[in-house]
Design a protein around this motif. Structure first.
Motif, PDB file in Angstrom:
ATOM      1  N   VAL A   9      38.723  19.156  28.753  1.00  0.00           N
ATOM      2  CA  VAL A   9      37.917  19.913  27.756  1.00  0.00           C
ATOM      3  C   VAL A   9      37.377  20.690  28.164  1.00  0.00           C
ATOM      4  O   VAL A   9      37.411  21.235  30.015  1.00  0.00           O
ATOM      5  N   SER A  10      35.869  21.585  27.166  1.00  0.00           N
ATOM      6  CA  SER A  10      35.531  22.451  27.911  1.00  0.00           C
ATOM      7  C   SER A  10      34.596  22.036  29.255  1.00  0.00           C
ATOM      8  O   SER A  10      34.036  21.036  28.866  1.00  0.00           O
ATOM      9  N   GLY A  11      34.561  22.728  30.041  1.00  0.00           N
ATOM     10  CA  GLY A  11      33.472  22.442  30.738  1.00  0.00           C
ATOM     11  C   GLY A  11      34.434  21.849  31.976  1.00  0.00           C
ATOM     12  O   GLY A  11      33.808  21.463  33.228  1.00  0.00           O
ATOM     13  N   GLY A  24      37.808  14.601  33.707  1.00  0.00           N
ATOM     14  CA  GLY A  24      36.457  14.398  34.600  1.00  0.00           C
ATOM     15  C   GLY A  24      35.675  12.869  33.310  1.00  0.00           C
ATOM     16  O   GLY A  24      35.619  12.971  32.008  1.00  0.00           O
ATOM     17  N   THR A  25      34.475  12.545  33.231  1.00  0.00           N
ATOM     18  CA  THR A  25      33.732  11.639  33.114  1.00  0.00           C
ATOM     19  C   THR A  25      32.814  12.583  31.762  1.00  0.00           C
ATOM     20  O   THR A  25      32.528  13.358  32.428  1.00  0.00           O
ATOM     21  N   PRO A  26      32.637  12.172  30.456  1.00  0.00           N
ATOM     22  CA  PRO A  26      31.414  12.357  29.561  1.00  0.00           C
ATOM     23  C   PRO A  26      30.111  13.505  30.720  1.00  0.00           C
ATOM     24  O   PRO A  26      29.483  14.735  30.310  1.00  0.00           O
ATOM     25  N   GLY A  73      29.232  17.100  31.219  1.00  0.00           N
ATOM     26  CA  GLY A  73      28.719  17.402  30.821  1.00  0.00           C
ATOM     27  C   GLY A  73      27.293  18.288  31.592  1.00  0.00           C
ATOM     28  O   GLY A  73      26.766  19.457  30.813  1.00  0.00           O
ATOM     29  N   ARG A  74      27.327  18.042  32.926  1.00  0.00           N
ATOM     30  CA  ARG A  74      26.785  18.294  34.351  1.00  0.00           C
ATOM     31  C   ARG A  74      27.111  19.834  34.559  1.00  0.00           C
ATOM     32  O   ARG A  74      26.274  20.671  34.152  1.00  0.00           O
ATOM     33  N   ARG A  75      28.445  19.997  34.093  1.00  0.00           N
ATOM     34  CA  ARG A  75      29.099  21.375  34.349  1.00  0.00           C
ATOM     35  C   ARG A  75      29.086  21.695  33.603  1.00  0.00           C
ATOM     36  O   ARG A  75      28.196  23.329  33.435  1.00  0.00           O
ATOM     37  N   MET A 114      31.212  27.979  23.572  1.00  0.00           N
ATOM     38  CA  MET A 114      31.323  27.191  23.865  1.00  0.00           C
ATOM     39  C   MET A 114      29.989  26.028  23.653  1.00  0.00           C
ATOM     40  O   MET A 114      30.019  25.684  24.807  1.00  0.00           O
ATOM     41  N   PRO A 115      29.446  25.686  22.748  1.00  0.00           N
ATOM     42  CA  PRO A 115      27.928  25.158  23.501  1.00  0.00           C
ATOM     43  C   PRO A 115      28.125  23.616  23.437  1.00  0.00           C
ATOM     44  O   PRO A 115      29.223  22.918  23.338  1.00  0.00           O
ATOM     45  N   ALA A 116      27.293  22.557  24.548  1.00  0.00           N
ATOM     46  CA  ALA A 116      27.488  21.908  25.054  1.00  0.00           C
ATOM     47  C   ALA A 116      27.412  20.745  23.865  1.00  0.00           C
ATOM     48  O   ALA A 116      28.531  19.380  24.361  1.00  0.00           O
ATOM     49  N   SER A 117      27.247  20.881  23.164  1.00  0.00           N
ATOM     50  CA  SER A 117      26.896  19.713  21.415  1.00  0.00           C
ATOM     51  C   SER A 117      28.402  20.205  20.593  1.00  0.00           C
ATOM     52  O   SER A 117      28.704  18.355  20.331  1.00  0.00           O
ATOM     53  N   LEU A 118      29.322  20.475  21.136  1.00  0.00           N
ATOM     54  CA  LEU A 118      30.545  20.811  20.835  1.00  0.00           C
ATOM     55  C   LEU A 118      31.172  19.358  21.958  1.00  0.00           C
ATOM     56  O   LEU A 118      33.112  19.213  21.244  1.00  0.00           O
ATOM     57  N   LEU A 119      30.739  18.801  23.249  1.00  0.00           N
ATOM     58  CA  LEU A 119      31.536  18.418  24.500  1.00  0.00           C
ATOM     59  C   LEU A 119      32.269  16.577  24.044  1.00  0.00           C
ATOM     60  O   LEU A 119      33.477  16.535  23.945  1.00  0.00           O
TER      61      LEU A 119
END
Length: 171
Positions: free
Chosen positions: A10-12, A104-106, A110-112, A121-126
């Motif tokens: 996933v992104s990040g 990895g976990t969300p 998310g921290r990354r 890619m905004p964090a809102s799309l995670l």
């Protein structure tokens, strides 16, 4: 090492960072799938809208073409490759491609993501990325490694799991 490697997740998750470091260690070319997105895809993601399969198809074809050019010589590509169907599309270009899934976990991801401001890619799309993610199946060539460790540890683990020795790394 002849087969190209796709560093997926996933992104990040660290695909670009790990992919570039792995390519450097293996002395093969590296490419980031983000650079293959058409402007319309980047605009859509920047606006906070997830891509659909129609958006991804030509992007995956371009990535597949890059992999096909490196089937015999190797290379590393960072690419989300979230669905098995996307990975199958890439395998049609290069059947021997291997996958390194950075999992990895969300919370960890998310921290990354929060530490990389300015990425399209905004964090809102995670959440949509995790909803889309289909982890590697047992019949797919690949390795899944937890991202919550050092880059060197991830690469060492990948190489050890895939029989890549120090001698092969030096070539």
């Amino acid at each position: 090492m002849a087969s190209p490697i796709v560093v997926m997740g996933v992104s990040g998750s660290g695909k670009s960072t790990v992919g570039a470091a792995l390519a450097q260690r293996l002395r093969v070319p590296f490419a980031d799938a983000d650079d293959f997105h058409p402007a319309a895809n980047i605009a859509k993601m920047t606006a906070g809208h997830p891509l659909d399969d129609d958006d991804r198809h030509p992007w995956l074809e371009a990535i597949g073409d890059w992999l096909a050019q490196r089937c015999a010589t190797g290379g590393v590509m960072s690419c989300s490759a979230l669905k098995r169907s996307y990975r199958e599309q890439l395998r049609r270009h290069c059947p021997d491609v291997q996958f390194l899934h950075l999992a990895g976990t969300p919370e960890v991801i998310g921290r990354r993501q929060a530490s990389r401001p300015g990425h399209f890619m905004p964090a809102s799309l995670l959440a949509s990325q995790f909803a889309t993610l289909e982890p590697l199946d047992a019949d797919e060539r690949g390795t899944t490694i937890d991202v919550d460790q050092s880059i060197d540890t991830i690469i060492d683990t990948y190489c050890a799991n895939n029989g890549i020795t120090t001698e092969q790394e030096k070539r």
